[in-house]
Design an enzyme around this catalytic site. Sequence first.
Site, PDB file in Angstrom:
ATOM      1  N   ASP A  67       0.840  -1.198   0.000  1.00  0.00           N
ATOM      2  CA  ASP A  67       0.000   0.000   0.000  1.00  0.00           C
ATOM      3  C   ASP A  67       0.875   1.248   0.000  1.00  0.00           C
ATOM      4  O   ASP A  67       2.089   1.166   0.225  1.00  0.00           O
ATOM      5  CB  ASP A  67      -0.971  -0.005   1.186  1.00  0.00           C
ATOM      6  CG  ASP A  67      -0.306  -0.396   2.509  1.00  0.00           C
ATOM      7  OD1 ASP A  67       0.940  -0.361   2.588  1.00  0.00           O
ATOM      8  OD2 ASP A  67      -1.015  -0.732   3.456  1.00  0.00           O
ATOM      9  N   ASP A 136      -8.430  -2.330  14.077  1.00  0.00           N
ATOM     10  CA  ASP A 136      -9.792  -2.486  13.553  1.00  0.00           C
ATOM     11  C   ASP A 136      -9.895  -3.652  12.562  1.00  0.00           C
ATOM     12  O   ASP A 136     -10.914  -3.808  11.899  1.00  0.00           O
ATOM     13  CB  ASP A 136     -10.243  -1.191  12.865  1.00  0.00           C
ATOM     14  CG  ASP A 136      -9.315  -0.776  11.726  1.00  0.00           C
ATOM     15  OD1 ASP A 136      -8.367  -1.522  11.398  1.00  0.00           O
ATOM     16  OD2 ASP A 136      -9.547   0.303  11.142  1.00  0.00           O
ATOM     17  N   HIS A 138      -7.974  -4.125   9.851  1.00  0.00           N
ATOM     18  CA  HIS A 138      -7.596  -3.856   8.459  1.00  0.00           C
ATOM     19  C   HIS A 138      -6.334  -4.633   8.068  1.00  0.00           C
ATOM     20  O   HIS A 138      -5.481  -4.916   8.910  1.00  0.00           O
ATOM     21  CB  HIS A 138      -7.469  -2.354   8.165  1.00  0.00           C
ATOM     22  CG  HIS A 138      -6.289  -1.661   8.760  1.00  0.00           C
ATOM     23  ND1 HIS A 138      -6.366  -0.414   9.335  1.00  0.00           N
ATOM     24  CD2 HIS A 138      -4.982  -2.013   8.875  1.00  0.00           C
ATOM     25  CE1 HIS A 138      -5.176  -0.028   9.753  1.00  0.00           C
ATOM     26  NE2 HIS A 138      -4.319  -0.994   9.493  1.00  0.00           N
ATOM     27  N   GLU A 143      -9.706  -0.816   4.972  1.00  0.00           N
ATOM     28  CA  GLU A 143     -10.376  -0.485   6.229  1.00  0.00           C
ATOM     29  C   GLU A 143     -11.672  -1.281   6.359  1.00  0.00           C
ATOM     30  O   GLU A 143     -12.116  -1.909   5.386  1.00  0.00           O
ATOM     31  CB  GLU A 143     -10.668   1.024   6.256  1.00  0.00           C
ATOM     32  CG  GLU A 143      -9.422   1.913   6.202  1.00  0.00           C
ATOM     33  CD  GLU A 143      -8.649   1.994   7.526  1.00  0.00           C
ATOM     34  OE1 GLU A 143      -8.678   1.009   8.306  1.00  0.00           O
ATOM     35  OE2 GLU A 143      -8.009   3.034   7.774  1.00  0.00           O
TER      36      GLU A 143
HETATM   37  P1  PGA Z   1       1.573  -1.729  13.062  1.00  0.00           P
HETATM   38  O1  PGA Z   1       0.527  -1.495  11.885  1.00  0.00           O
HETATM   39  O2  PGA Z   1       2.367  -2.924  12.659  1.00  0.00           O
HETATM   40  O3  PGA Z   1       2.414  -0.499  13.098  1.00  0.00           O
HETATM   41  O4  PGA Z   1       0.783  -1.971  14.298  1.00  0.00           O
HETATM   42  C1  PGA Z   1      -0.195  -2.577  11.411  1.00  0.00           C
HETATM   43  C2  PGA Z   1      -1.224  -2.128  10.408  1.00  0.00           C
HETATM   44  O5  PGA Z   1      -1.809  -1.058  10.573  1.00  0.00           O
HETATM   45  O6  PGA Z   1      -1.461  -2.867   9.440  1.00  0.00           O
END
Ligand code: PGA
Length: 261
Positions: A67, A136, A138, A143
Amino acid sequence: MEVVIVPDAKAGGELIAEAMAQLLRRKPDALLGVATGSTPLPVYEALAAKVRSEAVDTSRARIAQLDEYVGLPAEHPESYRSVLRREVLEPLGIGMDGFMGPDGTAEDVRAACEAYDRALSAAGGVDLQLLGIGTDGHIGFNEPCSSLASRTRIKTLTEQTRIDNARFFDDDIEQVPHHVITQGIGTILEARHLVLLATGAGKADAIAATVEGPVAAICPATALQLHPHATVVVDEAAASELELAGYYRYSYAHKPDWQGI
Ligand code: PGA
């Protein structure tokens, strides 16, 4: 899906790095899909150590981006292209010629998304896709309520994701872009092996929903239940809400043809 409970983030990183190393020994030009965020860093550190000790050769390896922010210049230090160059490509000794990612600065973002999906297919598809997970649920920047069949496209970040990512932008949410390009969930599901890493108690609810909840777009990571080869690697804290944790431990310990993950 297979759930592997490891003592801590370092052990998770080592386990996944070994799976990547085994893949590269089998297929030296494998296409590795990589994720940004804090969680995957132990994977990259462990894999880089294997490169330094010559336990694995990355000279033909290829890297695909998951992404990207829309509108951040590629050379911005927090564009995911820059982050991946710093955290993955350079430590692994892979040049930009071995890298593919979507163009977050394209005039026609929709065309850039479609072009990236086509490029992934033309490259033979992703062999192993490493994923993090948001609180959440994602994956990538898909999302909640993203279509489980979605392709690479532009998405609007939730306020919570922008708050979570403000730490990379001087703790200033105003600097966090609203829009991103993300591989779609349908695109992600085309990778041959999905490996999701989650560490820390903050991810426990999302992991319980992902592994043991119903498949539902409200928690995009539940789409992994539809994939024939998905591995979820969690530390004890991230595993703390799993009802069947005992079974996952037992099952992994008795894996008949143990070949990593
Ligand atoms: P993080 O992010 O590894 O910094 O917790 C994970 C994500 O948002 O996919």
